[in-house]
Write an enzyme that holds these catalytic residues in place. Structure first.
Site, PDB file in Angstrom:
ATOM      1  N   ASP A  57       0.862  -1.187   0.000  1.00 51.59           N
ATOM      2  CA  ASP A  57       0.000   0.000   0.000  1.00 51.59           C
ATOM      3  C   ASP A  57       0.896   1.234   0.000  1.00 51.59           C
ATOM      4  O   ASP A  57       1.812   1.332   0.815  1.00 51.59           O
ATOM      5  CB  ASP A  57      -0.886  -0.032   1.260  1.00 51.59           C
ATOM      6  CG  ASP A  57      -1.778   1.195   1.378  1.00 51.59           C
ATOM      7  OD1 ASP A  57      -2.144   1.777   0.340  1.00 51.59           O
ATOM      8  OD2 ASP A  57      -2.119   1.563   2.518  1.00 51.59           O
ATOM      9  N   ASP A  71       0.364   5.307   0.137  1.00 50.36           N
ATOM     10  CA  ASP A  71      -0.685   6.302   0.332  1.00 50.36           C
ATOM     11  C   ASP A  71      -0.112   7.710   0.267  1.00 50.36           C
ATOM     12  O   ASP A  71       0.883   8.000   0.939  1.00 50.36           O
ATOM     13  CB  ASP A  71      -1.363   6.069   1.690  1.00 50.36           C
ATOM     14  CG  ASP A  71      -2.783   6.603   1.680  1.00 50.36           C
ATOM     15  OD1 ASP A  71      -2.959   7.797   1.379  1.00 50.36           O
ATOM     16  OD2 ASP A  71      -3.715   5.828   1.959  1.00 50.36           O
ATOM     17  N   ASP A 127       3.547   1.271   3.034  1.00 50.75           N
ATOM     18  CA  ASP A 127       3.085   1.182   4.423  1.00 50.75           C
ATOM     19  C   ASP A 127       3.474  -0.213   4.920  1.00 50.75           C
ATOM     20  O   ASP A 127       2.873  -1.209   4.498  1.00 50.75           O
ATOM     21  CB  ASP A 127       1.566   1.380   4.467  1.00 50.75           C
ATOM     22  CG  ASP A 127       1.007   1.230   5.883  1.00 50.75           C
ATOM     23  OD1 ASP A 127       1.742   0.748   6.776  1.00 50.75           O
ATOM     24  OD2 ASP A 127      -0.159   1.581   6.084  1.00 50.75           O
TER      25      ASP A 127
END
Ligand SMILES: [Zn+2]
Ligand SMILES: [Zn+2]
Length: 366
Positions: A95, A97, A274
């Site tokens: 991930d 972000d 992440d």
């Protein structure tokens, strides 16, 4: 979200799953996966299982969840309590972000929504400008700079997965999360049996965390002979030299072990994933093709190499006009059209824009 807002959003999502079921790929080994969902952004229902594509589709259309998640892990008993599921394996997920990238543009398109009076305030205010309440939620409008910066991190990650970890480029699938992030799914492969601790090491490697000068030929003893890598060396050794440049790398090395350690720390060459997502082997992860309840946009694949406009490609909710009251201090572009700014204004907009603003807390159904 009040009842009228929830009805408008749920109706729009239901129609999306009816019209666009081809957008939702059926997870492989579906009966081994754990699913979870939220309705209207409410509490999470999880430990669910669907026997096949049809059962999953019945749930999507029947429940019209604001968010749907599927485990990257396979279990012998996916509906059991976590400890009793009997974990089999889990494919790698990543991930990235935009909100974790520390971008200077963030403050300009972040807006505070007050939990007490529902009014909006600029992020710089730090609290509700109308009622002074501290109970505020930060919501962000789309920004092309954020998307471009995130995609740059995705490209870094991809290079590391292919060049350093030997993955096949075609086994790596990139998705726009539907809000502000990008998700990377890797097809089942040789990493699937790794436990959480090994994945944490993998995440550290990808993030270029814990690098030591010795690995780059810079010994601790002052005056010791340097053994700097060349730009074509495999892995981080070559990547570091290519990033710094051969001459600056040599200069940094000559400055000594401690200085070189600082250079490694500030090199900024790791992919900013992440790590919690990658190391959690029991996670349920937003399902490709599903609607993201923070925005009403869909999690869609990012095609390789071609130009990708996240806020057009993911905008798949119907475009029939609906009446709303909107309070949104910034202009935004969605589905190729401009919206706003609105100051507590009654207006009529395309359903996708209404859902988007309602999900963000910038509008109410009328
Ligand atoms: Zn307030
Ligand atoms: Zn931005």
């Amino acid at each position: 979200m009040n009842e009228a807002d929830a009805a408008l959003v749920t109706g729009a999502i239901k129609k999306y799953y009816l019209d666009h079921h081809d957008m939702v790929p059926t997870p492989d080994k579906i009966s081994r996966r754990e699913f979870g969902y939220q309705v209207g952004g409410g509490s999470m229902v999880r430990h669910l299982s669907y026997a096949d594509e049809r059962a999953l589709r019945v749930m999507l259309v029947g429940t019209a969840p604001s968010d749907v998640y599927c485990s990257n892990a396979c279990y012998r008993f996916p509906t059991f309590a976590m400890k009793e599921k009997s974990w089999l394996d889990a494919s790698l997920i990543f991930d990235i972000d935009a909100k974790d990238l520390g971008l200077p543009c963030r403050v300009g398109h972040s807006i505070l929504v007050c939990a007490e009076c529902a009014r909006v305030s600029p992020a710089a205010a730090g609290k509700c400008a109308a009622c002074q309440s501290q109970k505020v939620t930060v919501r962000s409008l789309p920004c092309t700079k954020c998307a471009a910066a995130s995609l740059k991190e995705v490209a870094k990650l991809r290079e590391i997965l292919v060049d350093d970890l030997g993955m096949d480029d075609s086994s790596i699938h990139v998705y726009f999360s539907g809000n502000e992030g990008f998700h990377v799914h890797v097809d089942p492969g040789s990493f699937d049996a790794l436990g959480s601790r090994e994945r944490a090491e993998l995440a550290d490697y990808i993030m270029f965390k814990g690098a030591i000068p010795e690995a780059y030929g810079v010994p601790r003893a002052p005056g010791a002979k340097l053994g700097l890598p060349g730009p074509d060396d495999p892995g981080w050794r070559g990547r570091l030299v290519r990033s710094l440049g051969a001459a600056p790398a040599k200069k940094a090395a000559r400055a000594g072990h401690a200085e070189f350690q600082k250079t490694l720390g500030s090199a900024g060459i790791g992919a900013r994933i992440d790590p919690q997502v990658t190391t959690d082997i029991h996670r349920i992860f937003r399902m490709p093709g599903s609607i993201n309840g923070k925005s009403g946009l869909a999690k869609v694949p990012v095609p390789d190499g071609s130009k990708f406009d996240a806020y057009t490609e993911s905008c798949l909710i119907d475009s029939a006009k609906v009446d709303i009251t909107a309070e949104c201090p910034h202009r935004f572009v969605l589905g190729g059209r401009r919206f706003g700014p609105y100051s507590a204004k009654d207006t009529s907009v395309e359903l996708y824009a209404a859902v988007y603003m309602i999900c963000k807390g910038f509008a109410a159904a009328r």
